[in-house]
Design a protein around this motif. Structure first.
Motif, PDB file in Angstrom:
ATOM      1  N   LEU A 240      20.707 -16.116 -73.639  1.00 14.87           N
ATOM      2  CA  LEU A 240      20.096 -14.802 -73.796  1.00 14.87           C
ATOM      3  C   LEU A 240      18.584 -14.897 -73.590  1.00 14.87           C
ATOM      4  O   LEU A 240      17.959 -15.882 -74.000  1.00 14.87           O
ATOM      5  CB  LEU A 240      20.346 -14.265 -75.211  1.00 14.87           C
ATOM      6  CG  LEU A 240      21.397 -13.144 -75.270  1.00 14.87           C
ATOM      7  CD1 LEU A 240      22.758 -13.715 -74.954  1.00 14.87           C
ATOM      8  CD2 LEU A 240      21.405 -12.493 -76.630  1.00 14.87           C
ATOM      9  N   ARG A 241      18.002 -13.884 -72.922  1.00 13.22           N
ATOM     10  CA  ARG A 241      16.539 -13.750 -72.845  1.00 13.22           C
ATOM     11  C   ARG A 241      16.199 -12.391 -73.448  1.00 13.22           C
ATOM     12  O   ARG A 241      16.708 -11.371 -72.974  1.00 13.22           O
ATOM     13  CB  ARG A 241      16.058 -13.855 -71.392  1.00 13.22           C
ATOM     14  CG  ARG A 241      14.542 -13.816 -71.263  1.00 13.22           C
ATOM     15  CD  ARG A 241      14.104 -14.183 -69.853  1.00 13.22           C
ATOM     16  NE  ARG A 241      14.440 -13.160 -68.870  1.00 13.22           N
ATOM     17  CZ  ARG A 241      13.690 -12.077 -68.615  1.00 13.22           C
ATOM     18  NH1 ARG A 241      12.565 -11.873 -69.276  1.00 13.22           N
ATOM     19  NH2 ARG A 241      14.068 -11.204 -67.695  1.00 13.22           N
ATOM     20  N   LEU A 242      15.363 -12.401 -74.487  1.00 14.33           N
ATOM     21  CA  LEU A 242      15.095 -11.167 -75.243  1.00 14.33           C
ATOM     22  C   LEU A 242      13.843 -10.460 -74.746  1.00 14.33           C
ATOM     23  O   LEU A 242      13.019 -11.029 -74.023  1.00 14.33           O
ATOM     24  CB  LEU A 242      14.970 -11.498 -76.732  1.00 14.33           C
ATOM     25  CG  LEU A 242      16.159 -12.280 -77.315  1.00 14.33           C
ATOM     26  CD1 LEU A 242      16.000 -12.440 -78.826  1.00 14.33           C
ATOM     27  CD2 LEU A 242      17.475 -11.596 -76.986  1.00 14.33           C
ATOM     28  N   ASN A 243      13.697  -9.192 -75.154  1.00  9.88           N
ATOM     29  CA  ASN A 243      12.515  -8.370 -74.834  1.00  9.88           C
ATOM     30  C   ASN A 243      12.264  -8.296 -73.334  1.00  9.88           C
ATOM     31  O   ASN A 243      11.121  -8.351 -72.883  1.00  9.88           O
ATOM     32  CB  ASN A 243      11.277  -8.901 -75.570  1.00  9.88           C
ATOM     33  CG  ASN A 243      11.457  -8.786 -77.075  1.00  9.88           C
ATOM     34  OD1 ASN A 243      11.845  -7.726 -77.572  1.00  9.88           O
ATOM     35  ND2 ASN A 243      11.229  -9.880 -77.791  1.00  9.88           N
ATOM     36  N   ALA A 244      13.332  -8.180 -72.567  1.00  9.30           N
ATOM     37  CA  ALA A 244      13.230  -8.143 -71.102  1.00  9.30           C
ATOM     38  C   ALA A 244      13.165  -6.685 -70.637  1.00  9.30           C
ATOM     39  O   ALA A 244      13.869  -5.817 -71.163  1.00  9.30           O
ATOM     40  CB  ALA A 244      14.447  -8.824 -70.479  1.00  9.30           C
ATOM     41  N   THR A 245      12.306  -6.414 -69.672  1.00 10.49           N
ATOM     42  CA  THR A 245      12.232  -5.050 -69.138  1.00 10.49           C
ATOM     43  C   THR A 245      12.820  -4.964 -67.731  1.00 10.49           C
ATOM     44  O   THR A 245      12.979  -3.879 -67.186  1.00 10.49           O
ATOM     45  CB  THR A 245      10.782  -4.531 -69.138  1.00 10.49           C
ATOM     46  OG1 THR A 245       9.955  -5.539 -68.542  1.00 10.49           O
ATOM     47  CG2 THR A 245      10.300  -4.276 -70.556  1.00 10.49           C
ATOM     48  N   ALA A 246      13.127  -6.117 -67.132  1.00 16.18           N
ATOM     49  CA  ALA A 246      13.776  -6.138 -65.812  1.00 16.18           C
ATOM     50  C   ALA A 246      14.568  -7.427 -65.696  1.00 16.18           C
ATOM     51  O   ALA A 246      14.251  -8.420 -66.365  1.00 16.18           O
ATOM     52  CB  ALA A 246      12.724  -6.071 -64.700  1.00 16.18           C
ATOM     53  N   ALA A 247      15.613  -7.406 -64.861  1.00 21.63           N
ATOM     54  CA  ALA A 247      16.423  -8.610 -64.649  1.00 21.63           C
ATOM     55  C   ALA A 247      15.729  -9.524 -63.646  1.00 21.63           C
ATOM     56  O   ALA A 247      15.197  -9.060 -62.636  1.00 21.63           O
ATOM     57  CB  ALA A 247      17.808  -8.224 -64.144  1.00 21.63           C
ATOM     58  N   ARG A 248      15.707 -10.811 -63.931  1.00 21.03           N
ATOM     59  CA  ARG A 248      15.265 -11.803 -62.948  1.00 21.03           C
ATOM     60  C   ARG A 248      16.485 -12.234 -62.125  1.00 21.03           C
ATOM     61  O   ARG A 248      17.621 -11.959 -62.527  1.00 21.03           O
ATOM     62  CB  ARG A 248      14.666 -13.020 -63.668  1.00 21.03           C
ATOM     63  CG  ARG A 248      13.397 -12.681 -64.450  1.00 21.03           C
ATOM     64  CD  ARG A 248      12.921 -13.894 -65.240  1.00 21.03           C
ATOM     65  NE  ARG A 248      11.757 -13.559 -66.053  1.00 21.03           N
ATOM     66  CZ  ARG A 248      11.334 -14.272 -67.092  1.00 21.03           C
ATOM     67  NH1 ARG A 248      11.984 -15.364 -67.460  1.00 21.03           N
ATOM     68  NH2 ARG A 248      10.267 -13.903 -67.777  1.00 21.03           N
ATOM     69  N   PRO A 249      16.260 -12.934 -61.008  1.00 26.72           N
ATOM     70  CA  PRO A 249      17.411 -13.367 -60.205  1.00 26.72           C
ATOM     71  C   PRO A 249      18.429 -14.136 -61.062  1.00 26.72           C
ATOM     72  O   PRO A 249      18.039 -14.972 -61.885  1.00 26.72           O
ATOM     73  CB  PRO A 249      16.784 -14.281 -59.153  1.00 26.72           C
ATOM     74  CG  PRO A 249      15.356 -13.821 -59.054  1.00 26.72           C
ATOM     75  CD  PRO A 249      14.976 -13.333 -60.426  1.00 26.72           C
ATOM     76  N   GLY A 250      19.698 -13.816 -60.911  1.00 25.59           N
ATOM     77  CA  GLY A 250      20.748 -14.520 -61.647  1.00 25.59           C
ATOM     78  C   GLY A 250      21.007 -13.975 -63.031  1.00 25.59           C
ATOM     79  O   GLY A 250      21.876 -14.474 -63.748  1.00 25.59           O
ATOM     80  N   ILE A 293      21.949 -13.436 -69.935  1.00 27.11           N
ATOM     81  CA  ILE A 293      21.963 -12.010 -70.248  1.00 27.11           C
ATOM     82  C   ILE A 293      20.560 -11.670 -70.751  1.00 27.11           C
ATOM     83  O   ILE A 293      20.113 -12.204 -71.775  1.00 27.11           O
ATOM     84  CB  ILE A 293      23.003 -11.672 -71.335  1.00 27.11           C
ATOM     85  CG1 ILE A 293      24.414 -12.106 -70.889  1.00 27.11           C
ATOM     86  CG2 ILE A 293      22.967 -10.182 -71.661  1.00 27.11           C
ATOM     87  CD1 ILE A 293      25.470 -12.013 -71.998  1.00 27.11           C
ATOM     88  N   ALA A 294      19.836 -10.814 -70.002  1.00 24.64           N
ATOM     89  CA  ALA A 294      18.517 -10.362 -70.433  1.00 24.64           C
ATOM     90  C   ALA A 294      18.711  -9.088 -71.242  1.00 24.64           C
ATOM     91  O   ALA A 294      19.528  -8.240 -70.880  1.00 24.64           O
ATOM     92  CB  ALA A 294      17.629 -10.104 -69.216  1.00 24.64           C
ATOM     93  N   VAL A 295      18.007  -8.961 -72.365  1.00 26.13           N
ATOM     94  CA  VAL A 295      18.214  -7.821 -73.257  1.00 26.13           C
ATOM     95  C   VAL A 295      16.903  -7.075 -73.464  1.00 26.13           C
ATOM     96  O   VAL A 295      15.860  -7.686 -73.732  1.00 26.13           O
ATOM     97  CB  VAL A 295      18.773  -8.275 -74.634  1.00 26.13           C
ATOM     98  CG1 VAL A 295      19.164  -7.062 -75.466  1.00 26.13           C
ATOM     99  CG2 VAL A 295      19.973  -9.199 -74.460  1.00 26.13           C
ATOM    100  N   ALA A 296      16.958  -5.743 -73.341  1.00 27.63           N
ATOM    101  CA  ALA A 296      15.780  -4.882 -73.510  1.00 27.63           C
ATOM    102  C   ALA A 296      15.228  -4.992 -74.930  1.00 27.63           C
ATOM    103  O   ALA A 296      15.965  -5.345 -75.859  1.00 27.63           O
ATOM    104  CB  ALA A 296      16.165  -3.438 -73.209  1.00 27.63           C
TER     105      ALA A 296
END
Ligand code: TXA
Ligand code: MG
Length: 324
Positions: A240-250, A293-296
């Motif tokens: 998981l990647r938290l506090n994301a505002t956009a998806a990175r590749p993959g 999984i990137a999470v807003a």
């Protein structure tokens, strides 16, 4: 321990069958308003041992005992005025109280994992209350997932983790709250142990004062300030990647409010809706499509505190990572 896991409907016949299995010492998953619990007769040591075995749960991690009402709770544990206040306001519902265990409480010792306390909860989901009434005994019930994995909010989630390891699952549809109960320790000054389905702010308003903060979670190997508070918990297979505002590749992006993703926890920024969807959307996105999984960002207020707690644990380094 392979065995057939029966699927039971949440009707009178299904609840009667589930109650008979539980009275005979079986393990049955059932819906509560928070998440599905893996139930067993809390007074039967072999039944309680079967919960630990099915989940792969460390024997040092105690279980929550589920009851039909506060009177049953008072019979098992000491009952300070703070317990009476919180039970009157929030039971039945997503609140668990940790209280000093009474010496004569007829419960399997493994429930408390060697502690002098008990964690008690009266759930509000009608299926859970009907099952407790039909069994006529307290039910030990941790979340019905393999230890360290995401909690189940549907019968299909339960099967994905525990099929063939438990006797039955009662399918009562998706859980309304979607996050586990809030746990408050009342063995001393009131302390929040786990943020959950009742907002800490609501508990503080009822108590008329602040709750002490949760102990700091620690890594899997160290001594636990409180059982079950492993930094890494609720882990999907993906990172998981938290506090994301956009998806990175993959990556796949799980949105909230203005951050749109492949799915959103709540497009309108409603925290109760987000809590209800969190585990189901993590289960759905954890299908092997993406490694991350990137999470807003989720605001750190009300139920947002419980959502962020689960997300931080899901994102934490995992026991065994150092071996990879
Ligand atoms: O919403 C819920 O609470 C769900 C549903 C099924 O009721 N149950 C649940 O159980 O989340 P479980 O076992 O997944 O989480 C219970 C937590 C664990 O972290 C455990 O360490 C803690 O409660 N706990 C249990 N007994 C305790 C005690 N005597 N003192 C401190 N913590 C306790
Ligand atoms: Mg759990």
């Amino acid at each position: 321990m392979a065995r057939a896991t029966a699927e039971l409907d949440a009707d009178a016949a299904g609840i009667a069958r589930a109650a008979a299995l539980l009275q005979a010492g079986g393990t049955v998953a059932f819906p509560t308003e928070t998440v599905y619990g893996l139930g067993a007769d809390a007074s039967n040591p072999d039944a309680v041992a079967a919960i630990f075995a099915a989940k792969g749960r460390p024997s040092t991690n105690p279980l929550i005992v589920h009851l039909t009402d506060a009177t049953a709770a008072e019979a098992l544990a000491e009952w300070p005025a703070t317990a009476a206040t919180l039970a009157a306001r929030f039971w039945p519902g997503p609140l668990t109280l940790v209280l000093p265990r009474r010496a004569h409480a007829a419960l399997a010792p493994a429930i408390s994992a060697g502690r002098p306390s008990l964690a008690l909860r009266v759930p509000s989901a009608p299926v859970a209350l009907a099952l407790l009434a039909a069994v006529g005994r307290p039910l030990a019930a941790p979340s019905a997932n393999r230890s360290g994995r995401i909690s189940p909010t549907t019968a299909a989630h339960v099967r994905a983790g525990l099929d063939g390891r438990i006797d039955a699952v009662v399918d009562g549809g998706p859980c309304a709250v979607g996050l586990e109960s809030t746990i408050v320790d009342l063995t001393g000054p009131p302390r929040l142990l786990r943020p959950g389905g009742v907002a800490a702010e609501a508990l503080e308003a009822a108590l008329g004062g602040p709750l002490l903060p949760p102990p700091t979670p620690v890594g899997g190997g160290g001594a636990q300030p409180s059982p079950g508070l492993f930094a890494s918990h609720y882990a999907p297979r993906a990172r998981l990647r938290l506090n994301a505002t956009a998806a990175r590749p993959g990556e796949v992006l799980l949105g909230f409010g203005p951050v749109a993703g492949v799915m959103s926890l709540s497009a309108t920024g409603d925290l109760a809706e987000a809590a209800g969807r969190l585990f189901a959307e993590l289960h759905a996105l954890d299908d092997g499509r993406a490694k991350v999984i990137a999470v807003a960002p989720i605001p750190e207020v009300g139920l947002g505190r419980a959502i962020n707690d689960r997300l931080r644990r899901a994102a934490a380094p995992r026991p065994g990572d150092e071996d990879l």
